[in-house]
Design a protein around this motif. Sequence first.
Motif, mmCIF file in Angstrom:
data_model
loop_
_atom_site.group_PDB
_atom_site.id
_atom_site.type_symbol
_atom_site.label_atom_id
_atom_site.label_comp_id
_atom_site.label_asym_id
_atom_site.label_seq_id
_atom_site.Cartn_x
_atom_site.Cartn_y
_atom_site.Cartn_z
ATOM 1 N N GLY A 113 0.253 12.377 4.942
ATOM 2 C CA GLY A 113 0.092 11.958 3.552
ATOM 3 C C GLY A 113 -1.353 11.915 3.137
ATOM 4 N N GLY A 114 -1.871 10.722 2.881
ATOM 5 C CA GLY A 114 -3.224 10.565 2.363
ATOM 6 C C GLY A 114 -3.252 9.391 1.412
ATOM 7 N N THR A 115 -4.396 9.138 0.870
ATOM 8 C CA THR A 115 -4.542 8.006 -0.037
ATOM 9 C C THR A 115 -4.560 8.484 -1.484
ATOM 10 O OG1 THR A 115 -6.939 8.137 0.126
ATOM 11 C CG2 THR A 115 -5.807 6.704 1.698
ATOM 12 N N GLY A 116 -4.462 7.531 -2.375
ATOM 13 C CA GLY A 116 -4.544 7.858 -3.795
ATOM 14 C C GLY A 116 -3.178 8.033 -4.422
ATOM 15 N N PRO A 117 -3.140 8.223 -5.735
ATOM 16 C CA PRO A 117 -1.865 8.348 -6.440
ATOM 17 C C PRO A 117 -1.138 9.625 -6.043
ATOM 18 C CG PRO A 117 -3.690 8.904 -7.893
ATOM 19 C CD PRO A 117 -4.294 8.357 -6.636
ATOM 20 N N GLY A 118 0.169 9.588 -6.111
ATOM 21 C CA GLY A 118 0.965 10.743 -5.728
ATOM 22 C C GLY A 118 1.201 11.712 -6.861
ATOM 23 N N ILE A 119 0.670 11.419 -8.054
ATOM 24 C CA ILE A 119 0.896 12.257 -9.224
ATOM 25 C C ILE A 119 -0.278 12.046 -10.173
ATOM 26 C CG2 ILE A 119 2.180 10.493 -10.519
ATOM 27 C CD1 ILE A 119 4.114 12.734 -11.425
ATOM 28 N N ALA A 120 -0.532 13.014 -11.012
ATOM 29 C CA ALA A 120 -1.633 12.896 -11.978
ATOM 30 C C ALA A 120 -1.173 12.050 -13.160
ATOM 31 C CB ALA A 120 -2.083 14.276 -12.441
ATOM 32 N N GLY A 121 -1.535 10.779 -13.144
ATOM 33 C CA GLY A 121 -1.081 9.875 -14.190
ATOM 34 C C GLY A 121 -1.523 10.299 -15.572
ATOM 35 N N GLY A 122 -2.700 10.907 -15.670
ATOM 36 C CA GLY A 122 -3.182 11.346 -16.982
ATOM 37 C C GLY A 122 -2.300 12.421 -17.584
ATOM 38 N N ALA A 123 -1.798 13.335 -16.735
ATOM 39 C CA ALA A 123 -0.923 14.391 -17.237
ATOM 40 C C ALA A 123 0.394 13.814 -17.722
ATOM 41 C CB ALA A 123 -0.678 15.428 -16.143
ATOM 42 N N VAL A 124 0.899 12.801 -17.018
ATOM 43 C CA VAL A 124 2.135 12.153 -17.460
ATOM 44 C C VAL A 124 1.895 11.396 -18.761
ATOM 45 C CG1 VAL A 124 3.917 10.477 -16.862
ATOM 46 C CG2 VAL A 124 2.981 11.963 -15.085
ATOM 47 N N ALA A 125 0.798 10.666 -18.834
ATOM 48 C CA ALA A 125 0.490 9.903 -20.048
ATOM 49 C C ALA A 125 0.323 10.818 -21.258
ATOM 50 C CB ALA A 125 -0.773 9.072 -19.839
#
Length: 433
Positions: free
Chosen positions: A8-20
């Motif tokens: 895996g890795g760290t950080g969000p699993g999706i680009a929240g800005g693109a969803v917003a």
Amino acid sequence: MEQTFASGGTGPGIAGGAVAALADEPLDWRFKAAPPESWGRTVREWLADGPTLSSLGTPLLTLDRAALDHNVRTMADWCAKAGVALAPHGKTTMAPALWQAQLDAGAHGITLANLPQVRVARAFGVRRILLANTLLDPAGLAWLADELAADPAFAFLSWVDSAESVRLMDQALRAAGAERPVEVLVELGAPGGRTGARGVDAAVEVAAAVLRAPTLRLAGVGGYEGALAHNATADGLAAVRDYLRTLARLHGRLAGACPDDAPPVVTAGGSAYFDLVVEELAELPDALVVLRSGAYVAHDDGFYRGISPLARADGEAPFRGALHGWARVISRPEPQLALLDAGKRDLPFDEGLPEPQRVRGGAELTGTAARITALNDQHAFLRDAGDLAPIGAVLRLGVSHPCTAFDKWTVIPVLDSADAAEPKVTGLVRTFF
């Protein structure tokens, strides 16, 4: 550092800005759930006016916010308690906003079923993708190779079930000049099932082919137990258990051949038998057990309501049906027959017909003789509701099988509560099928 699916890795699993940014999409006639009053305005602008269910026409499909939140939280807590990872099947909804809710609640990644779905996920920056299928399209493999090379944080995992599929993947990836190996799971099937190598010995031979292919990386084993049963009878549950025990034996044969920089993945589990997956696989040593349940996020008032593990188990808080159809009575040509303005183009029907639940502002229909007996393309046949459902009445319908509900709607209104006297529209879920 290049990521693997298991590490895996760290950080969000999706680009929240693109969803917003979906909230800035203009609404118009292309979205059949969007009323004319919303046309020419963005989602954000229209929602700011506080629309209610009465603002929307029929036919309609809606989501219940309280039920969605309950389902996401319940599944996340269940998996955490069971000690397994969750990569929910995104094909159920194809809705990045719902994927984000699942990832924010702790999901390890998103499962998808084909390359077009993977492309949607990558457009929204999903970082860990499990493709529960074999990818053999040369153009698709070339695109994947470029995507992996461009983003070291992108982790991708797919399936193979034959030496020939391994050969074709390797050939296409070599031709594309792939820089990173593609992680693959050996898929185990069963007689009468779907895809997957038939038997442990055959699956071991597939793994040997993977180990000889420089463009591939053996990451573990996987399969789908839901193809072997369609009910919770003793025979159905026994067939699922037998399959899962065979999958565990395959893991035992192959675990030592997987690279040691991440635990081998063992994945199974739709939305019908994930409890059995945990019982049979969760204690496997040195493995990342990944469930792929997807229908739970919306659940239903039909097939999954009857077969869900949380409905079968004592002491568990069950999922809630978050999907509702809304349809208007447009004709009563016979005393006990009414025709509604929603049909196969609007509501799922492959795992059971919609069920009448209530008349808006009127009678409760659950527990009465009222029932939907058939759907045409644009009509539903409601029988034995009589005067409880007069012409012009709007009915709330429970639906079965969310996987064939979302694909009929490009935007789906989210209500604060479908049980409220005047539900408020709190969001619009955008789908990409």
